[in-house]
Design a protein around this motif. Structure first.
Motif, PDB file in Angstrom:
ATOM      1  N   THR A 121       1.183   8.504  -1.116  1.00 48.68           N
ATOM      2  CA  THR A 121       0.603   8.374  -2.874  1.00 48.68           C
ATOM      3  C   THR A 121       0.631   6.267  -3.009  1.00 48.68           C
ATOM      4  OG1 THR A 121       2.197   9.712  -2.932  1.00 48.68           O
ATOM      5  CG2 THR A 121       1.489   8.344  -4.830  1.00 48.68           C
ATOM      6  N   PHE A 122       1.560   5.815  -2.690  1.00 46.92           N
ATOM      7  CA  PHE A 122       1.062   4.007  -2.603  1.00 46.92           C
ATOM      8  C   PHE A 122      -0.078   3.816  -2.059  1.00 46.92           C
ATOM      9  CE2 PHE A 122       5.462   4.132  -4.386  1.00 46.92           C
ATOM     10  CZ  PHE A 122       5.834   3.475  -4.425  1.00 46.92           C
ATOM     11  N   HIS A 123      -0.570   4.016  -1.480  1.00 48.23           N
ATOM     12  CA  HIS A 123      -1.498   3.468   0.133  1.00 48.23           C
ATOM     13  C   HIS A 123      -2.691   4.606  -1.576  1.00 48.23           C
ATOM     14  CE1 HIS A 123      -4.884   2.651   2.463  1.00 48.23           C
ATOM     15  NE2 HIS A 123      -4.159   1.358   3.298  1.00 48.23           N
ATOM     16  N   LEU A 124      -2.933   5.353  -1.551  1.00 43.24           N
ATOM     17  CA  LEU A 124      -3.605   5.840  -2.724  1.00 43.24           C
ATOM     18  C   LEU A 124      -4.462   5.626  -3.603  1.00 43.24           C
ATOM     19  CD1 LEU A 124      -5.892   7.930  -2.350  1.00 43.24           C
ATOM     20  CD2 LEU A 124      -4.199   9.254  -3.534  1.00 43.24           C
ATOM     21  N   LEU A 125      -3.346   4.986  -4.375  1.00 42.13           N
ATOM     22  CA  LEU A 125      -2.511   4.757  -5.754  1.00 42.13           C
ATOM     23  C   LEU A 125      -3.105   2.913  -5.830  1.00 42.13           C
ATOM     24  CD1 LEU A 125       0.324   6.289  -7.838  1.00 42.13           C
ATOM     25  CD2 LEU A 125      -2.731   7.354  -7.903  1.00 42.13           C
ATOM     26  N   PHE A 126      -2.532   2.021  -5.066  1.00 44.43           N
ATOM     27  CA  PHE A 126      -2.269   0.421  -5.152  1.00 44.43           C
ATOM     28  C   PHE A 126      -3.200  -0.161  -4.260  1.00 44.43           C
ATOM     29  CE2 PHE A 126       1.300   2.429  -7.686  1.00 44.43           C
ATOM     30  CZ  PHE A 126       1.425   2.318  -8.280  1.00 44.43           C
ATOM     31  N   LYS A 127      -3.392   0.880  -2.786  1.00 49.23           N
ATOM     32  CA  LYS A 127      -3.752   0.198  -1.464  1.00 49.23           C
ATOM     33  C   LYS A 127      -2.559  -0.627  -1.138  1.00 49.23           C
ATOM     34  CE  LYS A 127      -7.856   1.445  -2.977  1.00 49.23           C
ATOM     35  NZ  LYS A 127      -7.297   2.890  -2.596  1.00 49.23           N
ATOM     36  N   VAL A 129       7.266   0.809  -0.608  1.00 49.52           N
ATOM     37  CA  VAL A 129       7.455   2.103  -0.292  1.00 49.52           C
ATOM     38  C   VAL A 129       8.848   2.481   0.454  1.00 49.52           C
ATOM     39  CG1 VAL A 129       7.157   3.571   1.370  1.00 49.52           C
ATOM     40  CG2 VAL A 129       5.324   2.959   0.347  1.00 49.52           C
ATOM     41  N   PRO A 130       9.067   1.081   1.385  1.00 46.30           N
ATOM     42  CA  PRO A 130      10.527   1.754   1.757  1.00 46.30           C
ATOM     43  C   PRO A 130      11.339   1.824   0.623  1.00 46.30           C
ATOM     44  CG  PRO A 130       9.964  -0.041   3.168  1.00 46.30           C
ATOM     45  CD  PRO A 130       8.656   0.038   2.370  1.00 46.30           C
ATOM     46  N   TYR A 131      11.659   0.755  -0.405  1.00 45.16           N
ATOM     47  CA  TYR A 131      12.371   0.223  -1.248  1.00 45.16           C
ATOM     48  C   TYR A 131      13.022   2.205  -2.817  1.00 45.16           C
ATOM     49  CZ  TYR A 131      12.759  -4.166  -0.161  1.00 45.16           C
ATOM     50  OH  TYR A 131      12.393  -5.018  -0.227  1.00 45.16           O
ATOM     51  N   PHE A 132      11.565   2.647  -2.553  1.00 39.21           N
ATOM     52  CA  PHE A 132      11.405   4.038  -3.233  1.00 39.21           C
ATOM     53  C   PHE A 132      11.771   4.821  -2.658  1.00 39.21           C
ATOM     54  CE2 PHE A 132       8.685   7.322  -3.982  1.00 39.21           C
ATOM     55  CZ  PHE A 132       8.503   7.413  -5.151  1.00 39.21           C
ATOM     56  N   ASN A 139      -5.415  11.215   3.369  1.00 31.19           N
ATOM     57  CA  ASN A 139      -4.266  10.869   2.392  1.00 31.19           C
ATOM     58  C   ASN A 139      -4.184  12.038   0.504  1.00 31.19           C
ATOM     59  OD1 ASN A 139      -2.842   8.911   3.384  1.00 31.19           O
ATOM     60  ND2 ASN A 139      -4.189   7.395   2.101  1.00 31.19           N
ATOM     61  N   VAL A 140      -5.367  12.032   0.617  1.00 24.20           N
ATOM     62  CA  VAL A 140      -5.212  12.973  -0.512  1.00 24.20           C
ATOM     63  C   VAL A 140      -4.948  14.197  -0.551  1.00 24.20           C
ATOM     64  CG1 VAL A 140      -6.453  14.476  -2.127  1.00 24.20           C
ATOM     65  CG2 VAL A 140      -6.900  11.485  -1.670  1.00 24.20           C
ATOM     66  N   VAL A 141      -5.513  14.919   1.386  1.00 19.90           N
ATOM     67  CA  VAL A 141      -5.490  16.476   2.025  1.00 19.90           C
ATOM     68  C   VAL A 141      -3.744  16.339   1.458  1.00 19.90           C
ATOM     69  CG1 VAL A 141      -5.418  17.539   3.800  1.00 19.90           C
ATOM     70  CG2 VAL A 141      -6.926  16.249   2.642  1.00 19.90           C
ATOM     71  N   PHE A 142      -3.284  15.369   2.367  1.00 18.54           N
ATOM     72  CA  PHE A 142      -1.194  15.222   3.095  1.00 18.54           C
ATOM     73  C   PHE A 142      -1.076  15.352   1.931  1.00 18.54           C
ATOM     74  CE2 PHE A 142       1.969  12.785   3.759  1.00 18.54           C
ATOM     75  CZ  PHE A 142       2.008  13.595   5.089  1.00 18.54           C
ATOM     76  N   ILE A 143      -1.254  14.847   0.507  1.00 21.08           N
ATOM     77  CA  ILE A 143      -0.523  14.994  -0.216  1.00 21.08           C
ATOM     78  C   ILE A 143      -0.937  16.189  -1.657  1.00 21.08           C
ATOM     79  CG2 ILE A 143       0.044  13.827  -2.878  1.00 21.08           C
ATOM     80  CD1 ILE A 143      -1.219  11.213  -1.795  1.00 21.08           C
ATOM     81  N   ILE A 144      -1.489  16.562  -1.021  1.00 16.32           N
ATOM     82  CA  ILE A 144      -1.735  18.058  -1.564  1.00 16.32           C
ATOM     83  C   ILE A 144      -0.713  18.994  -1.196  1.00 16.32           C
ATOM     84  CG2 ILE A 144      -3.445  19.777  -2.488  1.00 16.32           C
ATOM     85  CD1 ILE A 144      -5.700  17.722  -3.064  1.00 16.32           C
ATOM     86  N   LEU A 145      -1.312  18.844  -0.091  1.00 18.79           N
ATOM     87  CA  LEU A 145      -0.804  20.107   0.904  1.00 18.79           C
ATOM     88  C   LEU A 145       0.778  20.132   0.785  1.00 18.79           C
ATOM     89  CD1 LEU A 145      -3.329  20.456   4.185  1.00 18.79           C
ATOM     90  CD2 LEU A 145      -2.435  21.855   2.580  1.00 18.79           C
ATOM     91  N   ASN A 146       1.601  18.886   0.670  1.00 19.65           N
ATOM     92  CA  ASN A 146       2.700  18.658   0.778  1.00 19.65           C
ATOM     93  C   ASN A 146       3.263  19.566  -0.507  1.00 19.65           C
ATOM     94  OD1 ASN A 146       4.816  17.672   3.137  1.00 19.65           O
ATOM     95  ND2 ASN A 146       2.924  16.010   3.138  1.00 19.65           N
ATOM     96  N   LEU A 147       2.220  19.291  -1.485  1.00 17.99           N
ATOM     97  CA  LEU A 147       3.143  19.798  -2.905  1.00 17.99           C
ATOM     98  C   LEU A 147       2.582  21.195  -2.616  1.00 17.99           C
ATOM     99  CD1 LEU A 147       1.257  17.629  -4.792  1.00 17.99           C
ATOM    100  CD2 LEU A 147       3.921  17.384  -5.133  1.00 17.99           C
TER     101      LEU A 147
END
Length: 490
Positions: free
Chosen positions: A319-325, A332-335, A448-456
């Motif tokens: 998600t971070f990579h998709l939104l903010f590169k 991410v680790p802190y998140f 990334n998009v497929v990974f996020i959608i499938l997980n949700l």
């Protein structure tokens, strides 16, 4: 006077709770979505160091906001027979203290610049902290609308204020104003919010001030204020602490990670807290009803908090990579670590509201003092090991804080640690199973998009099915609510 029987009283209370919950959720969810959208744009434009400058001041802004209110807002909510003099007295007190605090920060701003090794903070403080004065002008109007359970009005005010301030901030960021876009966002939100509160609410102050009235409120609020000051300082100390020893970019990574993981949990916490504020105070002398209501709220939070939090952890990096590169991947680790703690925070807020509803400010203050001491010890032990260790200390802090809160709740309404585990355990277990299954099924997906959608989809579907299979109470409540709505429409 005619009294409602228990069943009718419960029904009336449930109806009031449902309406309040709807508008409170809409308000908090709307705010968080607007914040998310604006941050999404701003974080891709504004430098991390600029975010660090504003983030390092979080503890001072939060501390001042609590001090200006001084617990009087909650005192006004708890009191039933209030006069115009009562409201006006608190209003003038809020305004006066806001000016005093602003002048204090105005003249000490250069010291903050030296403390954080960032001279640019001086001018930021002198503009940003005008928001304290703007906010003070709207505190009484906000209290009156809350007291009347007018969450619809508050939703409209908050949404419009956020929309205007976010649009200006984005335009300024695109124009290259950097940190000043972030300053303008905070400042304009405070200004527009107070302005719209004055437009929406007919209340106006009169030319009267009563020391006696102020004294009676202070008698109730002094412990509450002390507890709130400790709690606020503790909850916002990390960015300032990091700023004193690390580069501003690290402050930004930590602070923005905390802000993003806060979005769903603050929405949950503030939604249920606002409702609990009204409902628990109304039945604060009925121990068994209090216990039932608290249990229902805890289950409701658990039903939502655990699957949301665990899914956030799983999809964090893509998600971070998709939104903010690559720009914000260091966050991410802190998140992920802070999200574990975030899942527990709404429960603690509810227990705090119970202590206030029972007018047991001694419990409230005692807990905050104990938590403050605990956090200091954790910081001393773990901060030398780096920022990641500091984030882990927040999980430990939240777990122990929750245990302490439940132990004291057991003394008030006989809601013990056993009851808490019984209420939240099934939802936590099913959320873990659902998110684990989802991760195992999608871990080799590179898109990334497929990974996020499938997980949700997988996590959400499997979680609902498991809740249905085990006949968990909250799912049945939701199904009942939808069935009732369908019948009402017919």
């Amino acid at each position: 006077m005619h009294k409602l029987n228990p069943d009718m009283a419960d029904s009336a209370l449930k109806k009031k709770t449902t309406v309040s919950l709807f508008w409170s959720f809409l308000d908090k969810f709307g705010q968080q979505m607007l914040n998310f959208a604006s941050m999404l744009i701003l974080m891709n434009i504004v430098a991390a160091e600029d975010y660090g400058l504003v983030g390092s001041l979080a503890v001072f802004v939060a501390f001042s906001t609590i001090l200006i209110d001084s617990g009087f807002g909650r005192a006004l909510l708890n009191r039933k027979d209030l006069t115009q003099t009562d409201y006006t007295t608190v209003f003038y007190f809020n305004i006066s203290l806001s000016f005093v605090l602003y002048l204090l920060f105005f003249f000490t701003a250069p010291l903050l610049g030296k403390m954080f090794h960032a001279p640019a903070i001086t001018s930021v403080v002198r503009i940003l902290f005008l928001s304290l004065i703007f906010n003070a002008f709207g505190l009484i109007h906000q209290t009156i609308l809350t007291k009347k359970a007018n969450f619809k009005g508050l939703t409209q005010v908050n949404t419009l204020s956020l929309l205007f301030s976010d649009v200006v901030a984005v335009v300024m960021a695109i124009a290259g104003y950097g940190v000043w876009a972030l300053v303008a966002q905070t400042l304009l939100y405070a200004f527009f919010r107070s302005l719209f509160l004055w437009v929406y609410s007919p209340w106006r102050p009169i030319a009267r001030f009563s020391r006696k009235s102020l004294g009676t409120f202070f008698a109730f609020s002094n412990k509450l204020l002390s507890a709130s000051v400790i709690s606020t300082t503790v909850n916002n100390i990390y960015p300032s602490l990091i700023a004193a020893f690390y580069p501003m970019s690290q402050v930004a990574y930590f602070n923005q990670a905390k802000k993003y993981q806060d979005i769903p949990f603050l929405t949950l916490a503030n939604t249920f807290r606002t409702v609990a504020m009204l409902i628990l105070s109304e039945i604060n002398e009925q121990t068994e009803r209090l216990k039932r209501v608290v249990s229902k709220i805890i289950k409701s939070i658990a039903f939502l908090s655990f699957p949301i939090g665990l899914t956030m952890i799983v999809i964090a990096e893509p998600t971070f990579h998709l939104l903010f590169k690559e720009k914000w991947l260091a966050a991410v680790p802190y998140f992920q670590i802070l999200t574990f703690a975030g899942m527990l925070s709404p429960f603690i807020f509810i227990f705090q509201e119970l202590f206030i509803a029972k007018e047991n400010s001694k419990f409230f203050l005692g807990i905050e003092v104990a938590k403050g001491v605990l956090l200091i010890l954790l910081i001393v032990l773990l901060f030398p090991h780096g920022i990641t260790a500091l984030a882990v200390s927040w999980i430990i802090y939240m777990v122990i804080s929750l245990i302490i809160s439940v132990m004291l709740t057991g003394k008030l309404i006989r809601y013990t640690l056993f009851h808490l585990i019984k209420d939240i355990g099934p939802y936590l277990l099913l959320a873990i199973i659902s998110s684990a299954v989802s991760f195992l099924l999608t871990m080799k997906i590179g898109n990334n998009v497929v990974f996020i959608i499938l997980n949700l989809v997988i996590t959400g579907t499997s979680y609902i099915l498991l809740c249905k299979l085990f006949k968990l109470e909250m799912l049945k409540e939701i199904e009942y609510w939808f069935e009732k709505r369908k019948k009402e429409k017919k």
